[in-house]
Design a protein around this motif. Structure first.
Motif, PDB file in Angstrom:
ATOM      1  N   LYS A 198       2.118  15.994  -1.047  1.00  0.00           N
ATOM      2  CA  LYS A 198       3.192  16.497  -0.183  1.00  0.00           C
ATOM      3  C   LYS A 198       4.487  15.705  -0.395  1.00  0.00           C
ATOM      4  O   LYS A 198       4.497  14.667  -1.031  1.00  0.00           O
ATOM      5  CB  LYS A 198       2.776  16.371   1.280  1.00  0.00           C
ATOM      6  N   ASP A 202      -3.159  10.366   7.333  1.00  0.00           N
ATOM      7  CA  ASP A 202      -4.163  10.250   6.281  1.00  0.00           C
ATOM      8  C   ASP A 202      -3.711  11.116   5.110  1.00  0.00           C
ATOM      9  O   ASP A 202      -2.599  11.638   5.107  1.00  0.00           O
ATOM     10  CB  ASP A 202      -5.560  10.605   6.811  1.00  0.00           C
ATOM     11  N   CYS A 203      -4.574  11.247   4.100  1.00  0.00           N
ATOM     12  CA  CYS A 203      -4.156  11.951   2.883  1.00  0.00           C
ATOM     13  C   CYS A 203      -3.696  13.373   3.163  1.00  0.00           C
ATOM     14  O   CYS A 203      -2.892  13.926   2.414  1.00  0.00           O
ATOM     15  CB  CYS A 203      -5.308  11.991   1.880  1.00  0.00           C
ATOM     16  N   PHE A 226       2.973   3.367  -2.098  1.00  0.00           N
ATOM     17  CA  PHE A 226       3.876   4.509  -2.096  1.00  0.00           C
ATOM     18  C   PHE A 226       5.196   4.051  -2.710  1.00  0.00           C
ATOM     19  O   PHE A 226       5.800   3.088  -2.231  1.00  0.00           O
ATOM     20  CB  PHE A 226       4.139   4.996  -0.663  1.00  0.00           C
ATOM     21  N   THR A 227       5.617   4.720  -3.772  1.00  0.00           N
ATOM     22  CA  THR A 227       6.877   4.335  -4.419  1.00  0.00           C
ATOM     23  C   THR A 227       7.941   5.406  -4.179  1.00  0.00           C
ATOM     24  O   THR A 227       7.611   6.575  -3.953  1.00  0.00           O
ATOM     25  CB  THR A 227       6.693   4.159  -5.938  1.00  0.00           C
ATOM     26  N   PHE A 281       9.860  10.638  -0.571  1.00  0.00           N
ATOM     27  CA  PHE A 281       8.891  10.189  -1.569  1.00  0.00           C
ATOM     28  C   PHE A 281       7.678  11.115  -1.563  1.00  0.00           C
ATOM     29  O   PHE A 281       7.508  11.929  -0.652  1.00  0.00           O
ATOM     30  CB  PHE A 281       8.478   8.733  -1.325  1.00  0.00           C
ATOM     31  N   ASN A 282       6.877  10.954  -2.606  1.00  0.00           N
ATOM     32  CA  ASN A 282       5.648  11.744  -2.702  1.00  0.00           C
ATOM     33  C   ASN A 282       4.545  11.110  -1.895  1.00  0.00           C
ATOM     34  O   ASN A 282       4.201   9.945  -2.111  1.00  0.00           O
ATOM     35  CB  ASN A 282       5.193  11.855  -4.153  1.00  0.00           C
ATOM     36  N   TYR A 283       4.016  11.911  -0.974  1.00  0.00           N
ATOM     37  CA  TYR A 283       2.891  11.454  -0.157  1.00  0.00           C
ATOM     38  C   TYR A 283       1.689  12.292  -0.599  1.00  0.00           C
ATOM     39  O   TYR A 283       1.503  13.409  -0.137  1.00  0.00           O
ATOM     40  CB  TYR A 283       3.224  11.673   1.317  1.00  0.00           C
ATOM     41  N   PHE A 284       0.925  11.752  -1.537  1.00  0.00           N
ATOM     42  CA  PHE A 284      -0.151  12.524  -2.169  1.00  0.00           C
ATOM     43  C   PHE A 284       0.443  13.834  -2.691  1.00  0.00           C
ATOM     44  O   PHE A 284       1.425  13.786  -3.418  1.00  0.00           O
ATOM     45  CB  PHE A 284      -1.329  12.695  -1.207  1.00  0.00           C
ATOM     46  N   ILE A 328       6.225   7.377   8.380  1.00  0.00           N
ATOM     47  CA  ILE A 328       6.092   8.405   7.343  1.00  0.00           C
ATOM     48  C   ILE A 328       6.041   9.750   8.053  1.00  0.00           C
ATOM     49  O   ILE A 328       5.121  10.005   8.833  1.00  0.00           O
ATOM     50  CB  ILE A 328       4.807   8.215   6.512  1.00  0.00           C
ATOM     51  N   LEU A 373       6.724   0.887  -0.416  1.00  0.00           N
ATOM     52  CA  LEU A 373       6.466   0.507   0.982  1.00  0.00           C
ATOM     53  C   LEU A 373       5.487  -0.657   1.019  1.00  0.00           C
ATOM     54  O   LEU A 373       4.456  -0.627   0.332  1.00  0.00           O
ATOM     55  CB  LEU A 373       5.897   1.704   1.748  1.00  0.00           C
ATOM     56  N   TYR A 427       1.453  -0.048   4.714  1.00  0.00           N
ATOM     57  CA  TYR A 427       1.208   1.215   4.015  1.00  0.00           C
ATOM     58  C   TYR A 427       0.218   1.033   2.877  1.00  0.00           C
ATOM     59  O   TYR A 427       0.361   0.113   2.088  1.00  0.00           O
ATOM     60  CB  TYR A 427       2.541   1.749   3.490  1.00  0.00           C
ATOM     61  N   ARG A 428      -0.762   1.893   2.825  1.00  0.00           N
ATOM     62  CA  ARG A 428      -1.735   1.877   1.726  1.00  0.00           C
ATOM     63  C   ARG A 428      -1.899   3.294   1.196  1.00  0.00           C
ATOM     64  O   ARG A 428      -2.322   4.180   1.933  1.00  0.00           O
ATOM     65  CB  ARG A 428      -3.103   1.383   2.241  1.00  0.00           C
ATOM     66  N   ALA A 429      -1.569   3.471  -0.056  1.00  0.00           N
ATOM     67  CA  ALA A 429      -1.664   4.809  -0.651  1.00  0.00           C
ATOM     68  C   ALA A 429      -3.076   5.089  -1.171  1.00  0.00           C
ATOM     69  O   ALA A 429      -3.259   5.566  -2.282  1.00  0.00           O
ATOM     70  CB  ALA A 429      -0.628   4.955  -1.762  1.00  0.00           C
ATOM     71  N   GLU A 430      -4.065   4.784  -0.349  1.00  0.00           N
ATOM     72  CA  GLU A 430      -5.454   5.022  -0.773  1.00  0.00           C
ATOM     73  C   GLU A 430      -5.773   6.510  -0.685  1.00  0.00           C
ATOM     74  O   GLU A 430      -5.544   7.151   0.335  1.00  0.00           O
ATOM     75  CB  GLU A 430      -6.410   4.206   0.096  1.00  0.00           C
ATOM     76  N   GLU A 431      -6.353   7.007  -1.770  1.00  0.00           N
ATOM     77  CA  GLU A 431      -6.464   8.456  -1.885  1.00  0.00           C
ATOM     78  C   GLU A 431      -7.694   9.036  -1.194  1.00  0.00           C
ATOM     79  O   GLU A 431      -7.916  10.249  -1.246  1.00  0.00           O
ATOM     80  CB  GLU A 431      -6.472   8.853  -3.369  1.00  0.00           C
ATOM     81  N   ASN A 462      -3.556   5.618   6.199  1.00  0.00           N
ATOM     82  CA  ASN A 462      -2.585   5.309   5.149  1.00  0.00           C
ATOM     83  C   ASN A 462      -1.358   4.583   5.690  1.00  0.00           C
ATOM     84  O   ASN A 462      -0.616   3.969   4.941  1.00  0.00           O
ATOM     85  CB  ASN A 462      -2.196   6.582   4.406  1.00  0.00           C
ATOM     86  N   GLU A 463      -1.146   4.690   6.990  1.00  0.00           N
ATOM     87  CA  GLU A 463      -0.119   3.901   7.678  1.00  0.00           C
ATOM     88  C   GLU A 463      -0.792   3.316   8.906  1.00  0.00           C
ATOM     89  O   GLU A 463      -1.377   4.064   9.700  1.00  0.00           O
ATOM     90  CB  GLU A 463       1.057   4.795   8.103  1.00  0.00           C
TER      91      GLU A 463
END
Lengths: 431, 431
Positions: free
Chosen positions: B177, A425-426, A170-171, B172-175, B158, A181, A207-211, A219-220
Motif C-alpha cells: 500500500k 499490521d501488514c 520502512f524507507t 512511502f510504501n507500506y507493504f 503511519i 523510520l 517501526y518494524r517492516a516485518e512482513e 509494525n508500529e
C-alpha cells in the motif's frame, strides 16, 4: 438548563436531592408503558435515568449522545444507590444504526470487525478499560523514572544512518535524501546518556517492516525505552527494570481497580524476579520439555515452556534470561568479562513471552569499532553514532519494553492488536 | 573502591568528612606544581576536586569520564562550600581531542557545528538546561491533564487516509500500500473523544514535508495535543489551554529554577490572556502599524507586531486570536453560530509567534460531510474518520502546542533547532 455545569456520574452521590445536568452516551433505553429507563454512560460510570410523561416519548437511538437534566434521588434499585428523575432530555448527537450491539457484557464480534468500527468498540467497558489502564501504566512509568532522576527525551524517528538490524525498515524519500523510520531509539538514547543527562527515558513509536502478521507483533508500536549511565554492571539494569515494573503495577492497581475488576485481572506481585542464563534455559527445555532451541536464542515455544517452568518452580510470572551469545545480540552489546563469547545482556519474559531486551552497552570507542567490524558491519555507516563515543561516554546500559506487548500479557489479551487503539499490521492502515 | 556506591555532587554537602566515590565528566583540569584542580561535572552539578602527589600526575583529557575517590572537606573557596581531597582517580572513558572548547561560559560556535557534535554541545550547562526544562515542561503538562481526568492516548503515525492539508506529507510504501506520516493526530484524537474517553491528550511526533528551511520550523516535531469532549463552546477550550499553561510554567519554576537561572529566563505570569478576533488584529495592524495582512490570517510580521501590541497594552506575552474565517481553517472546524462565514477557532500567540492552533470541531456527521464538500474535498477519502461520527460524538474541541516552538519562545532561543536535541530539517538527517 442548556448551559448549566455538567456533573459527572461518579459525582452523583454528592448531589442527591439536587437538580443536575448530566451528559453522556445512551447505553440502553427501554421505553415501555408509563415509565422508561435510560442507562447513561459517561467516562466515569453508569447511571439509571427514569423517564416519565413526555420524556418517555422522545425517540432516541442507543449510543446517541444526550444531555439529561433532572433531580438525583436515592434508590435501592441500582448499584450506586442513586438514579435521575429526568425533567429534560436533549440529543446532542444522534447515532445511526450500529454495526453490532455494543451494550452486551460479552461481545461476540470478530476482532477485525471490532477494529473496523473502533470508535464504537472502544466504548465497551472491557475494551475501554484496556486503554485507561495503558494510560495509567505509562503515567506510573514516567513518575517513577522522574523520581529517580531520569530526563525524558525526544529523539527523531526519521533517521538515515545505521539501522540496527539492517533490514525490516520502512524507507522513504526525505527531500533529496533517503531516510527510514527508526526501529528503536537505541543509538539516540545512548547518545543522550553521553550528552550529560546520564539517565534518560523515551516513550515513542518505533517501526518494524516485518512482513508476517502474527498475534504478537505490530509494525508500529510504542517502546518504553530506558538508558542508565554510570552503571557498574548489567545487574543494575535488571534491578532498575524490576523496580520500575513493581512501581508501575502498584500504580495501576491504585488508580485502575475498577478497570482491573472489569477485566478480571490482578497485578503481578513478586519479591525477586528469578534469573537464568540462556544456556540454563536451553538445557531445561532440552531435559524437561525435550525441545531444541535455535542457536543462541529461545523460540516462541521455548519462551512459553520456560514461562510455565518458572511459574511452577518459583511462582513467578517473570524470568530474566541472561548471557546471550555475541552472535545473536546487536553489535553494541557489552561482551561478558569472564566469557567473551557471551554478552552482558538479558531478555525479560512475562507469562512466557518476551517483553524486554536489554543489556550493558560497549562504551569505549575502540571496542565499539572492533565489535562492528567483527559483525561484518562497516563503521562508516554508523559514523555519527560511533563518533559520539570520542567525547567519552560513561559505562551504561538499558532496556526497552514494548507497551502493547506488556499490556497484552498483563491483561491476558489474545491478540496484541487488542492492546492498540488503532493497530498497524501488514494489512491494516485504517482506521 | 571500584564498586562503592556513587554519591551525586548535589549530595556532597551531606557527606562532609566522609570518604565518597564520585563519577562524572572532567569539565576542567589544571595540574600545576604541587597541587592540581579537577572540576568534576555530573548531572546534578559541579565539584572541585583537589589532586596531590601521584593523583596530580595522572594524564586526563578534558571531558573524559572519571571516577574519583576521596574525602569531602569544607572550604570557603567554592560556591557549594565543599571540595574533594582525591585519593584515587580512575579514567572510565577517555575523551579524544574535542572539536571545540565546551567549558566556556558562552560558546562562540556556530549552530551547525553545535548540532554536528551534539553529544558534546549538549553538555554545556546552558544547552543542557533547555532539555531538562523541556522534560519538566512535558511532565507538568502530563500531570495537570491527568489530574483533570484526561486519558493519555497513542495513535498511529503511519496513516493512509485524509491528510489534513493534502500536501506537505512524507509518503512511502507500506507493504503493498501507499502510506504517509501523520501531520497531526487530529482525526484520531477526535475519534478517541468519541470512543468514550471524552478527554484525551497525546505527546508524539508529527511530520511536515515543508521544503523551506526557516528558523521556526522543523520537519519532525513534538506535538502536545489535547481534545476535550462535552464542551459548551470554544471558550472552554481556550480556558483549558490557559490553565494548562499556567500549571506547566509554575511546575517548571518549581523544578528547574537552576536551569532558568542558567538561561536567565523567568516564567511568564498572567491573570487572563487577552483575546481579539482576527478582524480586530488585522485592523490594529492596518491602523497602527500600516501593515496589510494576508486574507484570513496573520503573517509572521503581523504576529510580531500584535505580540508587541499586547505586550505594550496589556503587559501580556500571550494573546488569543479568534474567529478565523472558514476559508482559512480546516474542514472540521465548527462554523460560528452568529456569523457562519467565521469559525469558532483560535490561535495562541506567545511573544509574537504562533504556538497553538485550536478550536471547536464539527461533531454531527451531516454537517461534517457538507463542510468537506464545501472545501472541495471528497468525503470518501476520509471515510474512516467521517464514519466514526455515525456512532455519535459529543460536542468537542481542542488544541495542539508545538513543543519545540513554545520552548524556543519561552527560553528566548534564536532558532527552533536549539530546542530539539536532534533536529530534522530539509538538509539535516544526522546525527
Amino acid at each position: 438548563m442548556e448551559s448549566s455545569k455538567r456533573v459527572l456520574i461518579s459525582e452523583c452521590e454528592l448531589f442527591i436531592g439536587k437538580e443536575v445536568v448530566l451528559k453522556g452516551w445512551v447505553k440502553k433505553i427501554r421505553q415501555l408503558g408509563k415509565v422508561g429507563f435510560l442507562l447513561l454512560r459517561d467516562r466515569t460510570g453508569l447511571l439509571q435515568c427514569v423517564l416519565e410523561q413526555e420524556q418517555n416519548q422522545v425517540k432516541i437511538e442507543t449510543e446517541s449522545v444526550v444531555q439529561v437534566t433532572g433531580i438525583l434521588v436515592k434508590t435501592d434499585k441500582t448499584a450506586n444507590g442513586v438514579e435521575l428523575q429526568v425533567s429534560e432530555i436533549l440529543v446532542l448527537a444522534e447515532a445511526d444504526l450500529l454495526p453490532f450491539e455494543i451494550n452486551k457484557k460479552k461481545l461476540n464480534v470478530g476482532l477485525d470487525h471490532l477494529l473496523n468500527h473502533r470508535v464504537l468498540s472502544l466504548r465497551h467497558e472491557q475494551i475501554n478499560a484496556i486503554f485507561t489502564i495503558q494510560s495509567m501504566f505509562v503515567k506510573g512509568f514516567t513518575d517513577f523514572l522522574m523520581q529517580e532522576g531520569f530526563t525524558r527525551i525526544f529523539t527523531p524517528k526519521i533517521v538515515s544512518q545505521g539501522a540496527e538490524g539492517g533490514a525490516n525498515v520502512f524507507t522513504f524519500n526525505y527531500f533529496d535524501k533517503s531516510a527510514y523510520l527508526a526501529q528503536s531509539p537505541q543509538f539516540y538514547k545512548q547518545m543522550m546518556v553521553g550528552a550529560g543527562f546520564e539517565r534518560v527515558f523515551e516513550i515513542a513509536p518505533v517501526y518494524r517492516a516485518e512482513e508476517h502478521n502474527s498475534s504478537r507483533h505490530l509494525n508500529e508500536y510504542i517502546s518504553l525505552d530506558v538508558e542508565i549511565g554510570f552503571i557498574e554492571n548489567v545487574e543494575e539494569v535488571m534491578e532498575m527494570e524490576e523496580r520500575v515494573l513493581q512501581y508501575v503495577f502498584q500504580y495501576v492497581k491504585e488508580h485502575c481497580q475498577k478497570q482491573l475488576d472489569e477485566l478480571q485481572v490482578d497485578i503481578p506481585v513478586w519479591n525477586e524476579i528469578p534469573k537464568m542464563t540462556l544456556a540454563e534455559a536451553q538445557a531445561i527445555l532440552k531435559e524437561i520439555y525435550q525441545k531444541d532451541s535455535p542457536e543462541g536464542d529461545l523460540n516462541t515455544e521455548g519462551e512459553k515452556c520456560i514461562g510455565n517452568y518458572v511459574k511452577d518452580k518459583y511462582g513467578s510470572d517473570f524470568v530474566f534470561i541472561t548471557n546471550y551469545p555475541r552472535a545473536t545480540r546487536p553489535m553494541y552489546t557489552m561482551p561478558n568479562k569472564e566469557n567473551p563469547e557471551l554478552t552482558d545482556s538479558f531478555d525479560l519474559l512475562y507469562k512466557g513471552s518476551e517483553i524486554t531486551s536489554g543489556g550493558q552497552r560497549i562504551h569505549r570507542k575502540g571496542e565499539l569499532i572492533a565489535s562492528f567490524q567483527e559483525k561484518g558491519l562497516n563503521p562508516n555507516e554508523f559514523k555519527a553514532y560511533i563518533d559520539s563515543f570520542a567525547y567519552a561516554i560513561p559505562p551504561h546500559g538499558g532496556f526497552g519494553i514494548g507497551l502493547e506487548r506488556i499490556m497484552m500479557k498483563f491483561l491476558n489479551l489474545g491478540n496484541i492488536r487488542e492492546a492498540s487503539a488503532f493497530p498497524r499490521d501488514c494489512d491494516r492502515l485504517i482506521p
